[in-house]
Design a protein around this motif. Structure first.
Motif, short mmCIF file in Angstrom:
data_model
loop_
_atom_site.label_atom_id
_atom_site.label_comp_id
_atom_site.label_asym_id
_atom_site.label_seq_id
_atom_site.Cartn_x
_atom_site.Cartn_y
_atom_site.Cartn_z
N UNK A 64 31.95 98.41 -28.64
CA UNK A 64 31.30 97.41 -29.49
C UNK A 64 32.33 96.44 -30.05
N UNK A 65 33.47 96.98 -30.48
CA UNK A 65 34.53 96.13 -31.04
C UNK A 65 35.07 95.17 -29.99
N UNK A 66 35.33 95.66 -28.80
CA UNK A 66 35.86 94.81 -27.74
C UNK A 66 34.86 93.72 -27.35
N UNK A 67 33.59 94.09 -27.28
CA UNK A 67 32.55 93.12 -26.92
C UNK A 67 32.46 92.00 -27.95
N UNK A 69 34.75 91.16 -30.12
CA UNK A 69 36.01 90.41 -30.17
C UNK A 69 36.05 89.33 -29.09
N UNK A 70 35.50 89.64 -27.92
CA UNK A 70 35.46 88.64 -26.85
C UNK A 70 34.65 87.41 -27.26
N UNK A 71 33.51 87.64 -27.87
CA UNK A 71 32.68 86.51 -28.28
C UNK A 71 33.30 85.73 -29.44
N UNK A 72 33.93 86.45 -30.35
CA UNK A 72 34.55 85.80 -31.50
C UNK A 72 35.79 85.00 -31.12
N UNK A 73 36.62 85.56 -30.24
CA UNK A 73 37.93 84.97 -29.96
C UNK A 73 37.97 84.15 -28.68
N UNK A 74 37.20 84.54 -27.66
CA UNK A 74 37.21 83.79 -26.41
C UNK A 74 36.17 82.67 -26.47
N UNK A 75 34.94 83.03 -26.75
CA UNK A 75 33.85 82.08 -26.97
C UNK A 75 33.73 81.04 -25.86
N UNK A 76 33.64 81.50 -24.65
CA UNK A 76 33.28 80.65 -23.53
C UNK A 76 32.50 81.52 -22.56
N UNK A 77 31.20 81.30 -22.52
CA UNK A 77 30.29 82.23 -21.85
C UNK A 77 30.63 82.54 -20.41
N UNK A 78 30.95 81.53 -19.61
CA UNK A 78 31.22 81.76 -18.20
C UNK A 78 32.41 82.69 -18.03
N UNK A 166 26.05 86.66 -33.10
CA UNK A 166 25.01 87.55 -33.62
C UNK A 166 24.26 88.25 -32.49
N UNK A 167 23.88 87.49 -31.48
CA UNK A 167 23.13 88.09 -30.38
C UNK A 167 24.02 88.99 -29.51
N UNK A 168 25.32 88.69 -29.46
CA UNK A 168 26.25 89.60 -28.77
C UNK A 168 26.24 90.97 -29.45
N UNK A 169 26.30 90.95 -30.77
CA UNK A 169 26.28 92.19 -31.54
C UNK A 169 24.97 92.95 -31.31
N UNK A 170 23.86 92.22 -31.37
CA UNK A 170 22.56 92.86 -31.15
C UNK A 170 22.46 93.43 -29.74
N UNK A 171 22.94 92.67 -28.76
CA UNK A 171 22.89 93.13 -27.38
C UNK A 171 23.73 94.36 -27.14
N UNK A 173 24.62 96.60 -29.40
CA UNK A 173 23.98 97.72 -30.09
C UNK A 173 22.73 98.17 -29.33
N UNK A 174 21.99 97.20 -28.79
CA UNK A 174 20.79 97.52 -28.05
C UNK A 174 21.08 98.27 -26.76
N UNK A 175 22.26 97.97 -26.15
CA UNK A 175 22.62 98.64 -24.90
C UNK A 175 22.76 100.14 -25.11
N UNK A 176 23.24 100.53 -26.29
CA UNK A 176 23.38 101.95 -26.58
C UNK A 176 22.00 102.61 -26.66
#
Length: 263
Positions: A64-67, A69-78, A166-171, A173-176
């Protein structure tokens, strides 16, 4: 002496500028509202795709933390989808990171254009650079004025950044809760969203041909190379298409000049 209280020239002169100013203000307000509407539309539509990334990333084995962190710090969807997609396929982490990096390089070229258009203060530029992505560029470039460009860039960037994370976090958590994501067919989310992000960018014939050749290269090399490498090598499509296009233009020019000389 006219005190301006009647219907003389003094009244008309002072009245017309007032009406012109009011009209100009209304036009600016309407234009700003249109820019905000368009920016919100793009930010919300793409921002919701963060859910698919969260699910895909968790399914690839990232925490969850790695996921997040990617959205927060990388922030480029492709680039994010390319990274987790290669990892999910069992690719080498360094190869996966290299593929994601090369996909993200395009944002540097966007930044060269946007820096001139936005002309932001130096103190703000490092923060704004984090929002230089496909969507903010697409909304910003068509704007007729610097004010509209800044509004479009800011609203798109802010909306997309907040929703995507926000949706990255929800996704994630939802995957679990979903358990085995492969059983739900969510492994298709990565390429589907990637194509959805890419398709609007392919406007010219050259761009479409390049994309098609890149897909063929990736699919052809997929069975024979380790995961991650086909994506990197598919980038060879660009110089091949540019070379062929250049030769065709040279040939066309030579033929045209020959016909003109014969005339």
């Amino acid at each position: 002496m006219d005190d301006g209280g009647g219907d003389g020239p003094g009244t008309r002169v002072t009245g017309e500028p007032g009406r012109d100013t009011s009209s100009a203000t209304s036009r600016v307000a309407k234009r700003d509202a249109d820019v905000v509407r368009d920016a919100l539309g793009v930010g919300i539509a793409v921002g919701l795709s963060g859910f698919a990334f969260g699910v895909t990333s968790a399914g690839a084995g990232l925490t969850l933390l790695q996921t997040c962190a990617l959205s927060l710090l990388v922030f480029t969807g492709a680039s994010q989808f390319a990274l987790v997609g290669a990892l999910a396929a069992g690719g080498n982490p360094y190869t996966a990171a290299a593929g994601a990096f090369f996909l993200g390089v395009r944002n540097a070229f966007y930044g060269l254009r946007l820096s001139q258009l936005l002309a932001l203060p130096r103190a703000v530029r490092p923060f704004a650079a984090h929002w230089v992505i496909d969507e903010t560029t697409a909304v910003t470039l068509p704007q007729p004025t610097r004010r509209a460009a800044r509004i479009g860039f800011t609203v798109t960037g802010l909306t997309l950044y907040v929703l995507w994370n926000l949706t990255t976090l929800v996704g994630a958590l939802g995957a679990e809760a979903l358990g085995d994501t492969d059983a739900w067919g969510l492994d298709a989310a990565s390429p589907a969203v990637f194509l959805a992000l890419l398709a609007p960018m392919l406007k010219s014939t050259t761009e479409r041909v390049t994309a098609a050749l890149a897909v063929l290269l990736a699919l052809g090399l997929l069975p024979v190379l380790p995961a991650g490498l086909p994506v990197l090598l598919s980038a060879l499509a660009a110089p091949v298409v540019l070379f062929v296009t250049g030769r065709r233009k040279i040939a066309t020019t030579v033929v045209t000049q020959g016909e003109e000389r014969r005339r």
